[in-house]
Scaffold this motif. Structure first.
Motif, PDB file in Angstrom:
ATOM      1  N   GLU A   5      -2.608  18.754 -27.155  1.00  0.00           N
ATOM      2  CA  GLU A   5      -1.714  19.126 -26.059  1.00  0.00           C
ATOM      3  C   GLU A   5      -2.498  19.700 -24.878  1.00  0.00           C
ATOM      4  N   GLU A   6      -3.503  20.514 -25.152  1.00  0.00           N
ATOM      5  CA  GLU A   6      -4.329  21.077 -24.066  1.00  0.00           C
ATOM      6  C   GLU A   6      -5.091  19.977 -23.334  1.00  0.00           C
ATOM      7  N   LYS A   7      -5.616  19.014 -24.088  1.00  0.00           N
ATOM      8  CA  LYS A   7      -6.306  17.881 -23.451  1.00  0.00           C
ATOM      9  C   LYS A   7      -5.339  17.102 -22.573  1.00  0.00           C
ATOM     10  N   THR A   8      -4.152  16.850 -23.115  1.00  0.00           N
ATOM     11  CA  THR A   8      -3.147  16.087 -22.366  1.00  0.00           C
ATOM     12  C   THR A   8      -2.774  16.806 -21.081  1.00  0.00           C
ATOM     13  N   GLN A   9      -2.540  18.114 -21.155  1.00  0.00           N
ATOM     14  CA  GLN A   9      -2.199  18.892 -19.962  1.00  0.00           C
ATOM     15  C   GLN A   9      -3.334  18.864 -18.942  1.00  0.00           C
ATOM     16  N   ALA A  10      -4.576  18.948 -19.413  1.00  0.00           N
ATOM     17  CA  ALA A  10      -5.732  18.906 -18.513  1.00  0.00           C
ATOM     18  C   ALA A  10      -5.846  17.542 -17.840  1.00  0.00           C
ATOM     19  N   VAL A  11      -5.577  16.479 -18.586  1.00  0.00           N
ATOM     20  CA  VAL A  11      -5.616  15.127 -18.017  1.00  0.00           C
ATOM     21  C   VAL A  11      -4.565  14.995 -16.925  1.00  0.00           C
ATOM     22  N   VAL A  12      -3.340  15.411 -17.205  1.00  0.00           N
ATOM     23  CA  VAL A  12      -2.269  15.321 -16.215  1.00  0.00           C
ATOM     24  C   VAL A  12      -2.624  16.129 -14.964  1.00  0.00           C
ATOM     25  N   ALA A  13      -3.163  17.322 -15.155  1.00  0.00           N
ATOM     26  CA  ALA A  13      -3.562  18.158 -14.009  1.00  0.00           C
ATOM     27  C   ALA A  13      -4.649  17.467 -13.184  1.00  0.00           C
ATOM     28  N   VAL A  57     -12.694  12.855 -16.070  1.00  0.00           N
ATOM     29  CA  VAL A  57     -13.963  13.060 -16.777  1.00  0.00           C
ATOM     30  C   VAL A  57     -14.553  14.432 -16.455  1.00  0.00           C
ATOM     31  N   VAL A  58     -14.617  14.771 -15.171  1.00  0.00           N
ATOM     32  CA  VAL A  58     -15.212  16.047 -14.762  1.00  0.00           C
ATOM     33  C   VAL A  58     -14.422  17.221 -15.330  1.00  0.00           C
ATOM     34  N   LYS A  59     -13.102  17.195 -15.171  1.00  0.00           N
ATOM     35  CA  LYS A  59     -12.273  18.313 -15.628  1.00  0.00           C
ATOM     36  C   LYS A  59     -12.384  18.509 -17.143  1.00  0.00           C
ATOM     37  N   VAL A  67     -16.115  13.191 -23.737  1.00  0.00           N
ATOM     38  CA  VAL A  67     -15.648  11.944 -23.140  1.00  0.00           C
ATOM     39  C   VAL A  67     -16.436  10.841 -23.831  1.00  0.00           C
ATOM     40  N   TYR A  68     -15.750  10.077 -24.683  1.00  0.00           N
ATOM     41  CA  TYR A  68     -16.437   9.072 -25.487  1.00  0.00           C
ATOM     42  C   TYR A  68     -16.864   7.867 -24.676  1.00  0.00           C
ATOM     43  N   SER A  69     -16.018   7.434 -23.754  1.00  0.00           N
ATOM     44  CA  SER A  69     -16.414   6.315 -22.899  1.00  0.00           C
ATOM     45  C   SER A  69     -15.431   6.156 -21.750  1.00  0.00           C
ATOM     46  N   THR A  70     -15.891   5.439 -20.741  1.00  0.00           N
ATOM     47  CA  THR A  70     -15.019   4.997 -19.661  1.00  0.00           C
ATOM     48  C   THR A  70     -15.304   3.510 -19.473  1.00  0.00           C
ATOM     49  N   GLU A  71     -14.263   2.757 -19.217  1.00  0.00           N
ATOM     50  CA  GLU A  71     -14.387   1.315 -19.037  1.00  0.00           C
ATOM     51  C   GLU A  71     -13.627   0.902 -17.791  1.00  0.00           C
ATOM     52  N   ASP A  74     -16.149  -0.745 -12.703  1.00  0.00           N
ATOM     53  CA  ASP A  74     -16.715  -1.773 -11.829  1.00  0.00           C
ATOM     54  C   ASP A  74     -15.647  -2.431 -10.953  1.00  0.00           C
ATOM     55  N   SER A  75     -14.546  -2.857 -11.564  1.00  0.00           N
ATOM     56  CA  SER A  75     -13.502  -3.518 -10.782  1.00  0.00           C
ATOM     57  C   SER A  75     -12.564  -2.508 -10.144  1.00  0.00           C
ATOM     58  N   GLY A  76     -12.280  -1.413 -10.850  1.00  0.00           N
ATOM     59  CA  GLY A  76     -11.390  -0.395 -10.314  1.00  0.00           C
ATOM     60  C   GLY A  76      -9.918  -0.745 -10.373  1.00  0.00           C
ATOM     61  N   GLU A  77      -9.573  -1.890 -10.980  1.00  0.00           N
ATOM     62  CA  GLU A  77      -8.162  -2.252 -11.098  1.00  0.00           C
ATOM     63  C   GLU A  77      -7.509  -1.534 -12.278  1.00  0.00           C
ATOM     64  N   TRP A  78      -8.296  -1.297 -13.332  1.00  0.00           N
ATOM     65  CA  TRP A  78      -7.793  -0.630 -14.527  1.00  0.00           C
ATOM     66  C   TRP A  78      -8.973   0.103 -15.138  1.00  0.00           C
ATOM     67  N   VAL A  79      -8.909   1.419 -15.166  1.00  0.00           N
ATOM     68  CA  VAL A  79      -9.971   2.219 -15.758  1.00  0.00           C
ATOM     69  C   VAL A  79      -9.401   2.940 -16.970  1.00  0.00           C
ATOM     70  N   LEU A  80     -10.121   2.859 -18.074  1.00  0.00           N
ATOM     71  CA  LEU A  80      -9.730   3.524 -19.308  1.00  0.00           C
ATOM     72  C   LEU A  80     -10.712   4.662 -19.570  1.00  0.00           C
ATOM     73  N   VAL A  81     -10.188   5.838 -19.890  1.00  0.00           N
ATOM     74  CA  VAL A  81     -11.017   6.977 -20.258  1.00  0.00           C
ATOM     75  C   VAL A  81     -10.657   7.343 -21.691  1.00  0.00           C
ATOM     76  N   ASP A  82     -11.651   7.308 -22.582  1.00  0.00           N
ATOM     77  CA  ASP A  82     -11.451   7.596 -24.003  1.00  0.00           C
ATOM     78  C   ASP A  82     -11.877   9.027 -24.291  1.00  0.00           C
ATOM     79  N   LEU A  83     -10.888   9.858 -24.631  1.00  0.00           N
ATOM     80  CA  LEU A  83     -11.145  11.260 -24.951  1.00  0.00           C
ATOM     81  C   LEU A  83     -10.879  11.529 -26.439  1.00  0.00           C
ATOM     82  N   GLY A  84     -10.993  10.494 -27.259  1.00  0.00           N
ATOM     83  CA  GLY A  84     -10.723  10.665 -28.685  1.00  0.00           C
ATOM     84  C   GLY A  84      -9.242  10.541 -28.957  1.00  0.00           C
TER      85      GLY A  84
END
Length: 117
Positions: A5-13, A57-59, A67-71, A74-84
Protein backbone atom coordinates in the motif's frame (compact mmCIF):
# COMPACT_ATOMS: atom_id res chain seq x y z
CA UNK A 1 10.78 -1.85 3.72
CA UNK A 2 7.64 -0.40 2.16
CA UNK A 3 4.33 -2.23 2.25
CA UNK A 4 2.40 -2.78 -0.97
CA UNK A 5 0.00 0.00 0.00
CA UNK A 6 2.85 2.43 0.78
CA UNK A 7 4.48 1.66 -2.57
CA UNK A 8 1.17 2.16 -4.35
CA UNK A 9 0.58 5.51 -2.61
CA UNK A 10 4.12 6.64 -3.48
CA UNK A 11 3.61 5.66 -7.13
CA UNK A 12 0.34 7.59 -7.34
CA UNK A 13 1.98 10.63 -5.71
CA UNK A 14 4.93 10.47 -8.15
CA UNK A 15 2.51 10.26 -11.08
CA UNK A 16 0.43 13.17 -9.78
CA UNK A 17 3.61 15.25 -9.37
CA UNK A 18 4.12 15.12 -13.15
CA UNK A 19 0.41 15.58 -13.97
CA UNK A 20 -0.49 12.05 -15.10
CA UNK A 21 -4.05 11.61 -16.34
CA UNK A 22 -6.61 8.95 -15.43
CA UNK A 23 -4.58 7.16 -12.77
CA UNK A 24 -6.17 3.86 -11.81
CA UNK A 25 -5.10 1.30 -9.24
CA UNK A 26 -6.09 -2.32 -9.75
CA UNK A 27 -5.85 -4.88 -6.96
CA UNK A 28 -4.44 -7.97 -8.68
CA UNK A 29 -3.55 -9.88 -5.51
CA UNK A 30 -6.25 -12.50 -6.15
CA UNK A 31 -5.68 -12.57 -9.91
CA UNK A 32 -1.92 -13.08 -10.23
CA UNK A 33 0.83 -14.57 -8.06
CA UNK A 34 3.32 -12.21 -9.74
CA UNK A 35 2.20 -8.84 -8.34
CA UNK A 36 -0.43 -7.38 -6.01
CA UNK A 37 -1.18 -3.99 -7.59
CA UNK A 38 -1.19 -2.60 -11.08
CA UNK A 39 -1.18 1.16 -11.54
CA UNK A 40 -2.17 2.48 -14.98
CA UNK A 41 -1.79 6.12 -15.99
CA UNK A 42 -1.98 8.18 -19.15
CA UNK A 43 0.46 10.77 -20.46
CA UNK A 44 -0.08 13.42 -23.10
CA UNK A 45 3.25 13.04 -24.92
CA UNK A 46 6.27 10.77 -25.19
CA UNK A 47 8.21 13.32 -23.17
CA UNK A 48 5.63 13.21 -20.37
CA UNK A 49 5.53 9.39 -20.46
CA UNK A 50 9.27 9.27 -19.87
CA UNK A 51 9.09 12.00 -17.20
CA UNK A 52 6.36 10.10 -15.35
CA UNK A 53 8.40 6.90 -15.35
CA UNK A 54 11.44 8.80 -14.14
CA UNK A 55 9.41 10.41 -11.36
CA UNK A 56 8.20 6.99 -10.18
CA UNK A 57 11.72 5.51 -10.26
CA UNK A 58 13.32 8.44 -8.41
CA UNK A 59 10.62 8.68 -5.73
CA UNK A 60 10.57 4.94 -5.02
CA UNK A 61 14.36 4.68 -4.89
CA UNK A 62 14.41 7.62 -2.46
CA UNK A 63 12.03 5.63 -0.24
CA UNK A 64 14.32 2.60 -0.38
CA UNK A 65 12.25 0.48 -2.75
CA UNK A 66 13.86 -1.74 -5.36
CA UNK A 67 13.14 -0.88 -8.99
CA UNK A 68 13.57 -4.19 -10.79
CA UNK A 69 13.31 -2.85 -14.32
CA UNK A 70 11.84 -0.29 -16.65
CA UNK A 71 10.84 -1.08 -20.21
CA UNK A 72 9.74 1.06 -23.15
CA UNK A 73 11.58 4.32 -22.50
CA UNK A 74 12.97 4.25 -26.04
CA UNK A 75 9.61 4.74 -27.76
CA UNK A 76 7.85 6.49 -24.88
CA UNK A 77 4.43 5.25 -25.99
CA UNK A 78 4.16 2.73 -23.14
CA UNK A 79 6.61 2.55 -20.25
CA UNK A 80 6.44 -0.21 -17.66
CA UNK A 81 8.07 0.16 -14.24
CA UNK A 82 8.49 -3.09 -12.26
CA UNK A 83 8.56 -2.54 -8.51
CA UNK A 84 8.00 -6.19 -7.57
CA UNK A 85 4.53 -6.41 -6.05
CA UNK A 86 3.54 -3.15 -7.79
CA UNK A 87 3.64 -2.84 -11.58
CA UNK A 88 3.22 0.59 -13.22
CA UNK A 89 2.00 1.10 -16.80
CA UNK A 90 2.36 4.63 -18.21
CA UNK A 91 0.76 4.90 -21.63
CA UNK A 92 -0.21 7.31 -24.37
CA UNK A 93 -4.04 7.51 -24.54
CA UNK A 94 -4.30 5.69 -27.89
CA UNK A 95 -2.11 2.84 -26.65
CA UNK A 96 -4.05 2.64 -23.40
CA UNK A 97 -7.37 2.52 -25.24
CA UNK A 98 -6.08 -0.17 -27.60
CA UNK A 99 -4.77 -2.53 -24.89
CA UNK A 100 -7.46 -1.65 -22.31
CA UNK A 101 -5.64 -3.35 -19.43
CA UNK A 102 -8.45 -2.70 -16.99
CA UNK A 103 -10.88 -4.73 -19.11
CA UNK A 104 -8.23 -7.34 -19.90
CA UNK A 105 -7.82 -8.00 -16.18
CA UNK A 106 -11.61 -8.05 -15.79
CA UNK A 107 -11.68 -5.62 -12.91
CA UNK A 108 -13.09 -2.23 -12.13
CA UNK A 109 -10.16 -0.02 -11.12
CA UNK A 110 -10.28 2.33 -8.19
CA UNK A 111 -9.77 5.70 -9.85
CA UNK A 112 -7.40 7.89 -7.90
CA UNK A 113 -7.27 10.92 -10.17
CA UNK A 114 -9.17 11.85 -13.30
CA UNK A 115 -7.43 14.99 -14.44
CA UNK A 116 -4.05 16.58 -14.71
CA UNK A 117 -5.12 19.44 -12.37
Amino acid sequence: MLSTEEKTQAVVAALEDVKALDISVIDTSKLSPLFDRMVVASAQSTRQTKALASSVVVKLKELGATVYSTEGEDSGEWVLVDLGEVIVHIMQPAVRAYYNLEELWGVQPKLRANSGK
